[in-house]
Design a protein around this motif. Sequence first.
Motif, PDB file in Angstrom:
ATOM      1  N   GLN A  71      40.528  38.013  44.726  1.00 19.23           N
ATOM      2  CA  GLN A  71      39.763  36.793  44.990  1.00 19.23           C
ATOM      3  C   GLN A  71      40.674  35.580  45.155  1.00 19.23           C
ATOM      4  N   ARG A  72      41.969  35.811  45.046  1.00 19.05           N
ATOM      5  CA  ARG A  72      42.992  34.767  45.198  1.00 19.05           C
ATOM      6  C   ARG A  72      42.752  33.595  44.255  1.00 19.05           C
ATOM      7  N   ARG A  73      42.542  33.943  42.973  1.00 26.77           N
ATOM      8  CA  ARG A  73      42.380  32.930  41.945  1.00 26.77           C
ATOM      9  C   ARG A  73      43.415  33.177  40.864  1.00 26.77           C
ATOM     10  N   THR A  74      43.628  32.173  40.071  1.00 23.71           N
ATOM     11  CA  THR A  74      44.539  32.343  38.948  1.00 23.71           C
ATOM     12  C   THR A  74      43.811  33.082  37.837  1.00 23.71           C
ATOM     13  N   CYS A  75      44.489  34.029  37.255  1.00 23.74           N
ATOM     14  CA  CYS A  75      43.886  34.843  36.206  1.00 23.74           C
ATOM     15  C   CYS A  75      44.092  34.135  34.871  1.00 23.74           C
ATOM     16  N   ARG A  76      43.010  33.705  34.275  1.00 25.34           N
ATOM     17  CA  ARG A  76      43.099  33.004  32.994  1.00 25.34           C
ATOM     18  C   ARG A  76      43.335  34.003  31.870  1.00 25.34           C
ATOM     19  N   SER A  77      43.744  33.510  30.750  1.00 24.46           N
ATOM     20  CA  SER A  77      44.006  34.393  29.608  1.00 24.46           C
ATOM     21  C   SER A  77      42.719  34.982  29.047  1.00 24.46           C
ATOM     22  N   ASP A  78      41.590  34.327  29.286  1.00 25.51           N
ATOM     23  CA  ASP A  78      40.318  34.858  28.794  1.00 25.51           C
ATOM     24  C   ASP A  78      39.536  35.609  29.874  1.00 25.51           C
ATOM     25  N   CYS A  79      40.219  36.063  30.907  1.00 27.75           N
ATOM     26  CA  CYS A  79      39.579  36.803  31.997  1.00 27.75           C
ATOM     27  C   CYS A  79      38.975  38.102  31.430  1.00 27.75           C
ATOM     28  N   SER A  80      37.696  38.314  31.683  1.00 23.57           N
ATOM     29  CA  SER A  80      37.013  39.476  31.103  1.00 23.57           C
ATOM     30  C   SER A  80      37.401  40.788  31.770  1.00 23.57           C
ATOM     31  N   LEU A  81      37.972  40.729  32.962  1.00 28.77           N
ATOM     32  CA  LEU A  81      38.335  41.959  33.671  1.00 28.77           C
ATOM     33  C   LEU A  81      39.810  42.342  33.514  1.00 28.77           C
ATOM     34  N   ARG A  82      40.616  41.460  32.978  1.00 29.40           N
ATOM     35  CA  ARG A  82      42.052  41.721  32.857  1.00 29.40           C
ATOM     36  C   ARG A  82      42.389  42.977  32.055  1.00 29.40           C
ATOM     37  N   PRO A  83      41.743  43.256  30.919  1.00 31.56           N
ATOM     38  CA  PRO A  83      42.119  44.454  30.167  1.00 31.56           C
ATOM     39  C   PRO A  83      41.817  45.760  30.902  1.00 31.56           C
ATOM     40  N   TYR A  84      40.925  45.718  31.877  1.00 29.40           N
ATOM     41  CA  TYR A  84      40.487  46.949  32.523  1.00 29.40           C
ATOM     42  C   TYR A  84      41.051  47.149  33.920  1.00 29.40           C
ATOM     43  N   PHE A  85      41.525  46.075  34.542  1.00 24.95           N
ATOM     44  CA  PHE A  85      42.037  46.170  35.906  1.00 24.95           C
ATOM     45  C   PHE A  85      43.381  45.478  36.024  1.00 24.95           C
ATOM     46  N   ALA A  86      44.427  46.151  35.568  1.00 29.36           N
ATOM     47  CA  ALA A  86      45.775  45.630  35.775  1.00 29.36           C
ATOM     48  C   ALA A  86      46.019  45.597  37.285  1.00 29.36           C
ATOM     49  N   ALA A  87      46.857  44.683  37.726  1.00 29.21           N
ATOM     50  CA  ALA A  87      46.974  44.409  39.161  1.00 29.21           C
ATOM     51  C   ALA A  87      47.375  45.633  39.991  1.00 29.21           C
ATOM     52  N   GLU A  88      48.413  46.314  39.631  1.00 29.74           N
ATOM     53  CA  GLU A  88      48.909  47.376  40.505  1.00 29.74           C
ATOM     54  C   GLU A  88      48.193  48.713  40.347  1.00 29.74           C
ATOM     55  N   PRO A  89      48.154  49.303  39.163  1.00 30.65           N
ATOM     56  CA  PRO A  89      47.597  50.655  39.104  1.00 30.65           C
ATOM     57  C   PRO A  89      46.092  50.729  39.346  1.00 30.65           C
ATOM     58  N   ARG A  90      45.356  49.677  39.100  1.00 29.10           N
ATOM     59  CA  ARG A  90      43.890  49.747  39.202  1.00 29.10           C
ATOM     60  C   ARG A  90      43.338  48.951  40.387  1.00 29.10           C
ATOM     61  N   MET A  91      44.178  48.577  41.316  1.00 25.43           N
ATOM     62  CA  MET A  91      43.731  47.779  42.457  1.00 25.43           C
ATOM     63  C   MET A  91      42.698  48.548  43.287  1.00 25.43           C
ATOM     64  N   LYS A  92      42.954  49.833  43.555  1.00 29.44           N
ATOM     65  CA  LYS A  92      42.030  50.637  44.361  1.00 29.44           C
ATOM     66  C   LYS A  92      40.679  50.765  43.655  1.00 29.44           C
ATOM     67  N   ASP A  93      40.707  50.972  42.334  1.00 34.03           N
ATOM     68  CA  ASP A  93      39.455  51.073  41.578  1.00 34.03           C
ATOM     69  C   ASP A  93      38.631  49.795  41.726  1.00 34.03           C
ATOM     70  N   TYR A  94      39.292  48.665  41.601  1.00 33.13           N
ATOM     71  CA  TYR A  94      38.550  47.411  41.703  1.00 33.13           C
ATOM     72  C   TYR A  94      38.058  47.168  43.122  1.00 33.13           C
ATOM     73  N   GLU A  95      38.834  47.584  44.124  1.00 31.81           N
ATOM     74  CA  GLU A  95      38.373  47.418  45.505  1.00 31.81           C
ATOM     75  C   GLU A  95      37.078  48.198  45.740  1.00 31.81           C
ATOM     76  N   HIS A  96      37.003  49.408  45.214  1.00 25.25           N
ATOM     77  CA  HIS A  96      35.778  50.195  45.348  1.00 25.25           C
ATOM     78  C   HIS A  96      34.615  49.531  44.602  1.00 25.25           C
ATOM     79  N   LEU A  97      34.884  49.052  43.405  1.00 22.34           N
ATOM     80  CA  LEU A  97      33.839  48.368  42.633  1.00 22.34           C
ATOM     81  C   LEU A  97      33.354  47.112  43.339  1.00 22.34           C
TER      82      LEU A  97
END
Length: 130
Positions: free
Chosen positions: A14-40
């Motif tokens: 989404q081209r936004r800055t990821c805040r420390s309280d981002c609710s999706l950060r623990p589940y979608f790390a940038a590199e390994p889970r990028m494809k998973d998030y794209e499908h979601l």
Amino acid sequence: MSKNQTSCAACKLQRRTCRSDCSLRPYFAAEPRMKDYEHLQRLFRPDYLRKLVESIWPHLRDDAIRTLVFEADAWMSDPVHGCLGNINDLLNNIKMQENELTAVQRQLELCRPVPPACSPPKVACFFTFL
């Protein structure tokens, strides 16, 4: 955000800055889970996905995310049936295995030795006839 932390896949797409309280950060790390998030993201809108994750109890979020990723992958591989296609395949496999089990049990019944026919018990005769 400090320089040693990376954005999560959701914020990166989404081209936004990821805040420390981002609710999706623990589940979608940038590199390994990028494809998973794209499908979601294709299946659910990003803002709906974020609200959905925040509405789930924290101890259940990990399982919920895995379930959502599985569902999104199923919809990507089978856009017509999605998860229902997987469920139907599994149910068909169960039926086939049950039929095979029944056939094997019938075959075993045919191969088992038949018990001898009941014969009257042998009784010793202690009387002598004159």
